[in-house]
Design an enzyme around this catalytic site. Structure first.
Site, PDB file in Angstrom:
ATOM      1  N   SER A 114      -6.780 -28.440  -5.865  1.00 56.92           N
ATOM      2  CA  SER A 114      -7.620 -28.582  -7.479  1.00 56.92           C
ATOM      3  C   SER A 114      -6.683 -27.774  -8.178  1.00 56.92           C
ATOM      4  O   SER A 114      -5.652 -26.766  -7.697  1.00 56.92           O
ATOM      5  CB  SER A 114      -8.427 -28.680  -7.605  1.00 56.92           C
ATOM      6  N   SER A 160      -7.703 -25.887 -10.416  1.00 56.36           N
ATOM      7  CA  SER A 160      -8.474 -24.997 -11.260  1.00 56.36           C
ATOM      8  C   SER A 160      -8.200 -23.695 -11.792  1.00 56.36           C
ATOM      9  O   SER A 160      -8.547 -22.808 -12.341  1.00 56.36           O
ATOM     10  CB  SER A 160      -9.545 -25.301 -10.835  1.00 56.36           C
ATOM     11  N   LYS A 212     -12.019 -18.742  -6.798  1.00 57.25           N
ATOM     12  CA  LYS A 212     -11.641 -18.562  -8.184  1.00 57.25           C
ATOM     13  C   LYS A 212     -11.753 -16.508  -8.925  1.00 57.25           C
ATOM     14  O   LYS A 212     -11.576 -16.227  -7.505  1.00 57.25           O
ATOM     15  CB  LYS A 212     -13.350 -18.922  -9.219  1.00 57.25           C
ATOM     16  N   SER A 245     -12.416 -26.286 -14.750  1.00 56.83           N
ATOM     17  CA  SER A 245     -12.636 -25.162 -14.326  1.00 56.83           C
ATOM     18  C   SER A 245     -14.059 -25.384 -13.936  1.00 56.83           C
ATOM     19  O   SER A 245     -14.415 -25.640 -15.159  1.00 56.83           O
ATOM     20  CB  SER A 245     -12.391 -24.014 -13.688  1.00 56.83           C
TER      21      SER A 245
END
Length: 262
Positions: A40, A42, A102, A210
């Site tokens: 993804s 994010s 993250k 996100s």
């Protein structure tokens, strides 16, 4: 011609070789480095869809989630080491069991708040300086074919999708880029979160795209992440594919080969 006994011995030798190879791979993945593919956007522009990296499993020690499917037979962390603010971390989602990646923003005891798209950490503004624009084609990305969100939307297929880019400087001097798509959403203005003991607060660098610790698990976010759910630190991209498959070598981004994750 080989006898039946020789064929039988050869078969069992092949089985043993496969078993040994799988055992070695499992041990390597559990104790040292776990492969991770970015599905993804994010973490743009630090990490792009199609980046392939190895996660350093030794960085923070080991928990039950160090093993495939969370099968390590112990609680807590062995050989635990504290992560540092600004690390890019892979962790197990506390609810749905998937692996997320993250950036670590808040440590235990920190207060984290977003005001106007800017982080306030323990009441102090985390400075951002303009760093131009991030540009990418508006087209399906990766195997799932997700199209990027654009600050300059609407953008037609094949057009240039842009986002404002800023360089953020965390306490201690570590810097990284963050992107902005829209202004005024919940992720841009939040309550003040106080990180509990034994937990961490994570955010994606692509701030408006996100689901992270700013959002509760009830709405798809991750909330505060317990220390036991940390898997490892992302240190370096091995290779990166801009196509629908990692095996489409002709789509590899050569400028990202063995690039450090900052």
């Amino acid at each position: 011609m080989a006898s039946k006994a020789q064929k039988k011995d050869g078969f069992f030798e092949t089985v043993k070789t496969v078993v040994y190879a799988v055992a070695i791979a499992v041990v390597f993945r559990t104790l040292f480095f776990q492969p991770f593919w970015i599905p993804s956007g994010s973490m743009k522009d630090t990490l792009l869809i199609g980046d392939f990296l190895f996660v350093n499993k030794m960085a923070y020690g080991y928990s039950r989630y160090s093993c495939p499917m969370g099968l390590c037979p112990f609680e807590g962390r062995l050989f635990a080491s504290e992560p540092e603010r600004g690390d890019v971390v892979v962790f197990r989602h506390p609810v749905n069991g998937s692996d997320f990646i993250k950036r670590l923003i808040g440590l235990p005891g920190d207060t984290v708040q977003m005001r106007g798209g800017v982080i306030y950490l323990n009441g102090e503004e985390v400075p951002q300086t303009p760093a131009g624009q991030f540009e990418e084609l508006y087209e399906p990305q990766g195997p799932m074919g997700h199209e990027p969100r654009c600050e300059n939307a609407p953008v037609g297929q094949g057009g240039m999708c842009t986002k404002s880019r800023y360089t953020e400087t965390l306490p201690g001097g570590r810097t990284h880029d963050v992107l902005n798509i829209t202004d005024g959403g919940f992720g841009d203005d939040t309550p003040a979160f106080t990180v509990p003991a034994g937990h961490y607060f994570f955010m994606g660098d692509n701030r408006d795209n996100s689901q992270d610790s700013r959002f509760s698990r009830a709405v798809g976010g991750v909330g505060f992440v317990p220390a036991d759910y940390l898997i490892g630190r992302a240190d370096r991209i091995v290779f990166s594919s801009a196509g629908r498959s990692l095996f489409y070598i002709w789509t590899w981004r050569t400028d990202r080969l063995f690039k450090a994750v900052e």
